[in-house]
Motif scaffolding. Structure first.
Motif, short mmCIF file in Angstrom:
data_model
loop_
_atom_site.label_atom_id
_atom_site.label_comp_id
_atom_site.label_asym_id
_atom_site.label_seq_id
_atom_site.Cartn_x
_atom_site.Cartn_y
_atom_site.Cartn_z
N CYS A 9 24.25 10.82 3.36
CA CYS A 9 25.54 10.86 2.64
C CYS A 9 25.50 11.93 1.56
CB CYS A 9 25.82 9.50 2.04
SG CYS A 9 24.65 9.06 0.75
N ALA A 13 21.76 8.62 -1.29
CA ALA A 13 21.28 7.23 -1.35
C ALA A 13 21.02 6.70 0.06
CB ALA A 13 22.30 6.34 -2.06
N CYS A 73 28.80 4.92 2.39
CA CYS A 73 27.90 4.80 1.24
C CYS A 73 28.67 4.19 0.08
CB CYS A 73 27.35 6.16 0.85
SG CYS A 73 26.40 6.07 -0.70
N GLN A 75 27.81 4.18 -2.94
CA GLN A 75 27.66 4.98 -4.16
C GLN A 75 28.63 6.16 -4.19
OE1 GLN A 75 25.81 3.87 -6.51
NE2 GLN A 75 24.49 2.44 -5.43
N CYS A 76 28.69 6.89 -3.10
CA CYS A 76 29.48 8.13 -3.12
C CYS A 76 30.68 8.08 -2.18
CB CYS A 76 28.61 9.34 -2.78
SG CYS A 76 28.04 9.39 -1.07
ZN LIG Z 1 25.99 8.33 -1.01
#
Ligand SMILES: [Zn+2]
Ligand SMILES: [Zn+2]
Length: 132
Positions: A9, A13, A73, A75-76
Motif C-alpha cells: 500500500c 503498513a 489499508c 492506515q492510508c
Molecule cells: Zn497503507
C-alpha cells in the motif's frame, strides 16, 4: 518458484509477495469498483497459498456484496484486494505492485456501468457485464 512479485500500500503498513505467474489483468468498470477507486479496477489474482501477506492486521475487509469483500489499508486507505467468498484466490490491484510488474492487460468487464467521462479504446475485449 522463481516468479516472485512484491508490492504494498501507499504507507507500506501492508506488504505482499506473490509466487508464480500472475493472471492477465481484468479491468472492472462496475459501479463498486468505480466508487472504490475513483476510476476502475485493474486486478490480477493469485492463489492464496502463493500469497504472502505482511501487515494483515492493517487490512480492513469491507463487505461490498453478498459474495465478496474488498481489502484496503486502514492506515492510508489504499485499495489492495478483492476476495470472493470461499474462493481459493485473492485478486490484487495492479497498481499496488512494484515495477516491473510483468503484468499483461487482458479484458474489460462491466463496461455498461463505467463512468461517462472516459472511453475504452485500447482494443482489448469488452464485456457489458461479466465475461460471457
Ligand atoms: Zn497503507
Ligand atoms: Zn468491479
Amino acid at each position: 518458484m522463481a516468479d516472485i512479485h512484491s508490492g504494498g500500500c501507499l504507507c507500506a503498513a501492508v506488504r505482499f509477495k506473490t509466487h508464480g505467474v500472475l493472471r492477465e489483468l481484468i479491468f472492472c468498470h462496475c459501479s463498486q469498483c468505480r466508487k472504490q477507486t475513483g476510476l476502475y479496477y485493474a486486478a490480477t489474482n493469485v492463489l492464496d497459498r502463493d500469497l504472502e501477506l505482511q501487515g494483515a492486521k492493517d487490512v480492513t475487509w469491507y463487505r461490498s456484496s453478498e459474495r465478496a469483500r474488498r481489502g484496503f489499508c486502514r492506515q492510508c486507505g489504499s485499495a489492495l484486494f478483492w476476495k470472493s467468498d470461499g474462493a481459493e484466490y485473492t485478486s490484487i490491484m495492479a497498481g499496488a505492485f512494484e515495477t516491473p510488474t510483468d503484468l499483461e492487460p487482458g479484458y474489460h468487464i462491466f463496461c455498461a456501468d463505467k463512468g461517462d467521462f472516459y472511453d475504452i479504446d485500447d482494443g482489448l475485449p469488452k464485456f457489458d457485464a461479466g465475461r460471457t
